[in-house]
Design an enzyme around this catalytic site. Sequence first.
Site, mmCIF file in Angstrom:
data_model
loop_
_atom_site.group_PDB
_atom_site.id
_atom_site.type_symbol
_atom_site.label_atom_id
_atom_site.label_comp_id
_atom_site.label_asym_id
_atom_site.label_seq_id
_atom_site.Cartn_x
_atom_site.Cartn_y
_atom_site.Cartn_z
ATOM 1 N N GLU A 1 114.567 -30.317 21.070
ATOM 2 C CA GLU A 1 113.621 -31.356 20.666
ATOM 3 C C GLU A 1 113.496 -31.419 19.145
ATOM 4 O OE1 GLU A 1 112.478 -33.579 22.529
ATOM 5 O OE2 GLU A 1 112.347 -32.793 24.572
ATOM 6 N N ASP B 1 121.572 -35.414 31.106
ATOM 7 C CA ASP B 1 121.926 -36.702 30.491
ATOM 8 C C ASP B 1 122.789 -36.647 29.228
ATOM 9 O OD1 ASP B 1 119.738 -35.583 29.176
ATOM 10 O OD2 ASP B 1 118.460 -37.348 29.291
ATOM 11 N N GLU C 1 115.488 -45.698 26.870
ATOM 12 C CA GLU C 1 116.908 -45.703 27.273
ATOM 13 C C GLU C 1 117.462 -47.085 27.624
ATOM 14 O OE1 GLU C 1 114.670 -43.491 28.346
ATOM 15 O OE2 GLU C 1 115.379 -41.755 27.201
ATOM 16 N N ARG D 1 114.792 -34.703 17.090
ATOM 17 C CA ARG D 1 113.721 -35.518 16.504
ATOM 18 C C ARG D 1 113.510 -35.225 15.021
ATOM 19 N NH1 ARG D 1 109.267 -36.626 21.235
ATOM 20 N NH2 ARG D 1 110.481 -35.814 22.960
#
Length: 635
Positions: free
Chosen positions: A268, A400, A537, A272
């Site tokens: 993360e 993903d 997405e 980010r």
Amino acid sequence: MGISTVLVFSWFLFLPGDQIVAESRKSYAAGGGVFPFHAGREVSNLQENENKNAASHKILANEESETKSNIEPEAAGIPEHIEAPVESNILPLETLDKVEDAPKTNLQLNRFDEKNNINIQEINLNNNVESVAEVQSERDHTIIEKAVQDPMILPDTKGLTIDDFLKNISTAIVAQKQHFHGATNERQIAVVAAFKHSWDGYRKNAWGLDNLKPISQTGYDWFGLGLTLVDSLDTMYIMGLEDEFLEATNWVNEKLNFDKNRDVNLFEVTIRVLGGLLSAYHLSGDKVFLKKSVELGNRLLPCFLSPSGIPYSDVNLASLSAHSPKWSPDSSTSEVTTIQLEFRDLSRSTNVPIYERLVETVNEKVHALDKNNGLVPIFINANTGTFRNYATISLGARGDSYYEYLLKQWIQTGRKENDYLVLDYLRSIDGVMTQLMRRTPKEQHVFIGELINGKEFKPKMDHLTCYLPGTLILGHKYGMPDSHLILARDLLETCYQTYMKQPTQLAPEISYFAVSENEEHDIYVKPNDAHNLLRPEFIESLYYFYALTGNRTYQDMGWNIFQAFQKHTKVANGYTSIGNVKNVLNTRLRDVMESFWLGETLKYFYLLFSDNRKEIDLEKWVFNSEAHPLPIRKH
Ligand code: DMJ
């Protein structure tokens, strides 16, 4: 089963493994998206429907989105009635050859001109190479242990401080700045207004905190790194919000403090914060962002002090000790494979090789593991370096972006021939087509399911999976086969339906799909899955479709969804996640504005609505998994 089906089926059984994959892919392309064991439409229908649909979507775009009050879900797990406002489910996609292509690579020509024969070259690490790797790994551990003693020093240098390095940064690696002109049309202006509304709420109520709680008018910390602020930097820059960007830059310079006694998640923080800082650096050229990137990169290094080279998921940024998640011995596969673009860029931006070398090792280790037709289990152990037995296989949560970064790393490094990453990507998309892809029996929605325990098919698709159409069309631009484009288009249409079938016209977090004609509805949503977190997405995929085809229908589709966000998620002090997309009268505001709303969703909306579809030139930039553009390198 008719006699012809039996014959086709038996013929498939006699083919070698790779050839089955090749055949299935051919059939999917030739049949307009038909996997050999499933019924599907004919090519001629496909074209006809595409033409029809251009009209149907136009009508949809002009209509006021109709809101229908819905009955509350009866019991958990029971499929609900979903009304379909759109009659047809086939996308208006231009013919394949209209998709803009970069020059085809030799890789593509070698590989796909041969009928029925996949010639994927394996890169096998032989013993010799392995022992070299072991020595390198020991060296890297020593470098990391030294680096963490002072994160303000560039690793593996003779004590060069970040400040001194930046004073003399070589012109060969200095950032290429880009200027943006700001919104040029009504839709972009509306998106900028939405951004400013979100930003003002954050600035007033949660300044410097990770996330805004817009209803309680406060904020909260997850990692304590100003997540929303850092995630928003490049969006503001791209939107031309100069004052806001300047104020945020000053905060980064003066207040962003990584020396926090707090565990953070490597993935993360990498996508980010590190990605956000690097992107702001490359776009604006302001070295403060590179300075912060290097310090953060150094503080994340302890994650790589694992026996296997697969990183631990968490690190304390002050004590600089790393460990597996508190709730599990394993790291998530997508997490350890979605840090590569950022760490490589950090190396290329500093000429310090260790960041890239560490994530390259992760690539190599994961590449060498056994997979199910290129598909990976969603958990991997940092101590043993192996996948968890019987873990789920999914293109949604925890799986993903493994697939996304296989392709994007190849793009980032200049699309070398026979790069094992792109070959893994090709194989994995074959695996998606043969193992995970299905079509609903009545409305023919193509979807990507999951394999529970790595085996048992479950017709469940996370909204997260809706990034895939965008990645597939991006790959097709660079020479991936037409079957990828067909799957991309079919899946884009399904994802659109997950929005349009809801009374709010917002998609749920998870959708289920019918696998037999006996089921009442083709798409259904369980009550516990009906939330919408302002995720990006699908808008990301629409953006790629628009950017790569120029077809404005994708803008109209995005505009419908943007209006739905306006209607159901906008509150006085920002935008909020909602708990229920199935009832316009009971959306259940959740009081959280996730940083990716500003970092990703609004950025992709803005770029989708641009009159200049190359506002960010995809030949020069590759977006990381958090929508932060990083420069494409020549090698
Ligand atoms: C983002 O943080 C990234 O896009 C990540 O790869 C997946 N999840 C969220 C947004 O939904």
